[in-house]
Design an enzyme around this catalytic site. Structure first.
Site, PDB file in Angstrom:
ATOM      1  N   GLY A  12       0.842  -1.188   0.000  1.00  0.00           N
ATOM      2  CA  GLY A  12       0.000   0.000   0.000  1.00  0.00           C
ATOM      3  C   GLY A  12       0.877   1.237   0.000  1.00  0.00           C
ATOM      4  N   CYS A  13       0.446   2.264   0.661  1.00  0.00           N
ATOM      5  CA  CYS A  13       1.185   3.525   0.730  1.00  0.00           C
ATOM      6  C   CYS A  13       2.612   3.284   1.215  1.00  0.00           C
ATOM      7  CB  CYS A  13       0.469   4.475   1.679  1.00  0.00           C
ATOM      8  SG  CYS A  13       1.366   5.999   2.006  1.00  0.00           S
ATOM      9  N   PHE A  14       3.590   3.657   0.395  1.00  0.00           N
ATOM     10  CA  PHE A  14       4.977   3.386   0.789  1.00  0.00           C
ATOM     11  C   PHE A  14       5.432   4.222   1.968  1.00  0.00           C
ATOM     12  CE2 PHE A  14       6.378   5.683  -3.402  1.00  0.00           C
ATOM     13  CZ  PHE A  14       6.008   6.927  -2.923  1.00  0.00           C
ATOM     14  N   CYS A  16       4.032   4.420   4.722  1.00  0.00           N
ATOM     15  CA  CYS A  16       3.772   3.633   5.930  1.00  0.00           C
ATOM     16  C   CYS A  16       4.593   2.345   5.999  1.00  0.00           C
ATOM     17  CB  CYS A  16       2.287   3.289   6.004  1.00  0.00           C
ATOM     18  SG  CYS A  16       1.239   4.746   6.185  1.00  0.00           S
TER      19      CYS A  16
END
Length: 179
Positions: A12-14, A16
């Protein structure tokens, strides 16, 4: 540097996905970037639009003598929802789908074994949909996306809170600890 290896994970969002891996003994570097698509030299805007075919990834340079690949895998799984076929948490689309990109046959075998263990022993009743794919060219993300959690701590905290990631981890992975 000849002993170092590379691991690449989409979660997902890198933004995080960096902090859980850095500051571990044997982790040399964690870079945010893009992998798996058809567009040469994609930008954040290209990837975010969902038209590049790339996923947001973190690429980890590590010393396998100090931090074996299998330990990276055990740290990776509790950062994601491996049952979500459409992205991760608030981030939807192919660019946010989970994947383990393997760099050699040993990594492929270890990734497949770890996925099998999650399928058999993990906390989920839904199928595990995290892809295991051969690594392709890694494109490093723009500088403002590197170590985002340190450069923009308030925005990072807000992203984690509003995305639902932390709530999911706490409810499903015992707070993200190795298990």
């Amino acid at each position: 540097m000849s002993n170092y290896e590379i691991a690449t994970f989409a979660g997902g969002c890198f933004w995080c996905m960096v902090q859980p891996f850095e500051e571990q003994p044997g982790i040399i570097q964690v870079s945010s970037g893009y992998m798996g698509g058809h567009l040469d030299r994609p930008t954040y805007k290209d990837v975010k639009s969902g038209t590049s075919g790339h996923r947001e990834v973190v690429q980890i340079t590590f010393d396998p003598d100090l931090f074996p690949y299998e330990k990276l895998l055990s740290l990776y799984w509790p950062q994601i929802d491996p049952t979500d076929p459409d992205g991760q948490f608030i981030d939807r689309g192919d660019q946010y789908k989970t994947a383990i990109f393997y760099h050699n046959e040993k990594q492929k075998t270890a990734a497949e074994q770890s996925r099998k263990e999650i399928e058999q022993n993990g906390p989920f009743t839904k199928p595990i949909v995290t892809d295991i794919l051969p690594a392709s060219r890694f494109y490093e993300a723009e500088e403002e996306h590197q170590a985002f959690h340190r450069k923009n701590p308030e925005a990072y905290k807000e992203e984690r809170l509003t995305s639902g990631r932390d709530q999911f981890i706490n409810e499903n992975w015992k707070g993200g600890e190795d298990h």
